[in-house]
Design a protein around this motif. Structure first.
Motif, PDB file in Angstrom:
ATOM      1  N   UNK A   1      11.182  52.516   8.505  1.00 40.74           N
ATOM      2  CA  UNK A   1       9.710  51.941   8.401  1.00 40.74           C
ATOM      3  C   UNK A   1       9.025  53.066   7.300  1.00 40.74           C
ATOM      4  N   UNK A   2       8.958  54.172   7.941  1.00 37.70           N
ATOM      5  CA  UNK A   2       8.214  55.151   7.067  1.00 37.70           C
ATOM      6  C   UNK A   2       8.528  55.230   5.563  1.00 37.70           C
ATOM      7  N   UNK A   3      10.095  55.191   5.331  1.00 37.74           N
ATOM      8  CA  UNK A   3      10.475  55.155   4.012  1.00 37.74           C
ATOM      9  C   UNK A   3       9.962  53.767   3.130  1.00 37.74           C
TER      10      UNK A   3
ATOM     11  N   UNK B   1       8.290  49.282  -0.313  1.00 36.14           N
ATOM     12  CA  UNK B   1       9.467  48.275  -0.325  1.00 36.14           C
ATOM     13  C   UNK B   1       9.524  47.586   0.965  1.00 36.14           C
ATOM     14  N   UNK B   2      10.161  46.508   0.861  1.00 38.93           N
ATOM     15  CA  UNK B   2      10.616  45.757   2.085  1.00 38.93           C
ATOM     16  C   UNK B   2      11.677  46.175   2.668  1.00 38.93           C
ATOM     17  N   UNK B   3      12.072  45.818   3.754  1.00 37.77           N
ATOM     18  CA  UNK B   3      13.487  46.257   4.424  1.00 37.77           C
ATOM     19  C   UNK B   3      14.649  45.535   3.809  1.00 37.77           C
ATOM     20  N   UNK B   4      14.439  44.736   3.427  1.00 35.97           N
ATOM     21  CA  UNK B   4      15.747  43.966   2.701  1.00 35.97           C
ATOM     22  C   UNK B   4      15.931  44.706   1.215  1.00 35.97           C
ATOM     23  N   UNK B   5      14.737  45.253   0.562  1.00 38.66           N
ATOM     24  CA  UNK B   5      15.091  45.928  -0.520  1.00 38.66           C
ATOM     25  C   UNK B   5      15.366  47.339  -0.505  1.00 38.66           C
ATOM     26  N   UNK B   6      14.961  47.874   0.548  1.00 40.84           N
ATOM     27  CA  UNK B   6      15.683  49.291   0.942  1.00 40.84           C
ATOM     28  C   UNK B   6      16.939  49.220   1.203  1.00 40.84           C
ATOM     29  N   UNK B   7      17.447  48.251   2.077  1.00 43.16           N
ATOM     30  CA  UNK B   7      18.923  48.113   2.168  1.00 43.16           C
ATOM     31  C   UNK B   7      19.712  47.776   0.698  1.00 43.16           C
ATOM     32  N   UNK B   8      19.121  46.976   0.021  1.00 48.57           N
ATOM     33  CA  UNK B   8      19.663  46.618  -1.212  1.00 48.57           C
ATOM     34  C   UNK B   8      19.893  47.945  -2.304  1.00 48.57           C
ATOM     35  N   UNK B   9      18.842  48.735  -2.372  1.00 49.14           N
ATOM     36  CA  UNK B   9      18.897  49.828  -2.939  1.00 49.14           C
ATOM     37  C   UNK B   9      19.809  50.968  -2.508  1.00 49.14           C
TER      38      UNK B   9
END
Length: 82
Positions: free
Chosen positions: A4-6, A12-20
């Protein structure tokens, strides 16, 4: 640091974070595989150029990286051929 902090820090949204993150992991794994194959190839033929190296790598790879990626790997890993 939490996800959440990142996500908040980079908007970014969570799904975008995991995608990257997954994209980065896959890129690093491909680079690691190419480094191993290049080192193995350079043991036998030290002065092999990029074209011949790409041709020999194509036998071992399903998804062949671009020429510039293969050229950049020794530079990024500080290899010295002198």
């Amino acid at each position: 640091m939490t996800i959440d902090a990142v996500c908040d820090a980079f908007s970014l949204k969570r799904d975008a974070y995991y995608k990257y993150r997954n994209r980065f992991v896959i890129k690093k794994q491909i680079e690691k595989d190419v480094v191993q194959l290049v080192r193995k190839s350079r043991r036998t033929v030290l002065r092999e150029g990029t074209r011949k190296l790409m041709k020999s790598l194509s036998k071992d790879f399903k998804a062949i990286p671009e020429n510039w990626q293969v050229q950049a790997i020794p530079y990024n890993n500080h290899w010295d051929y002198s």
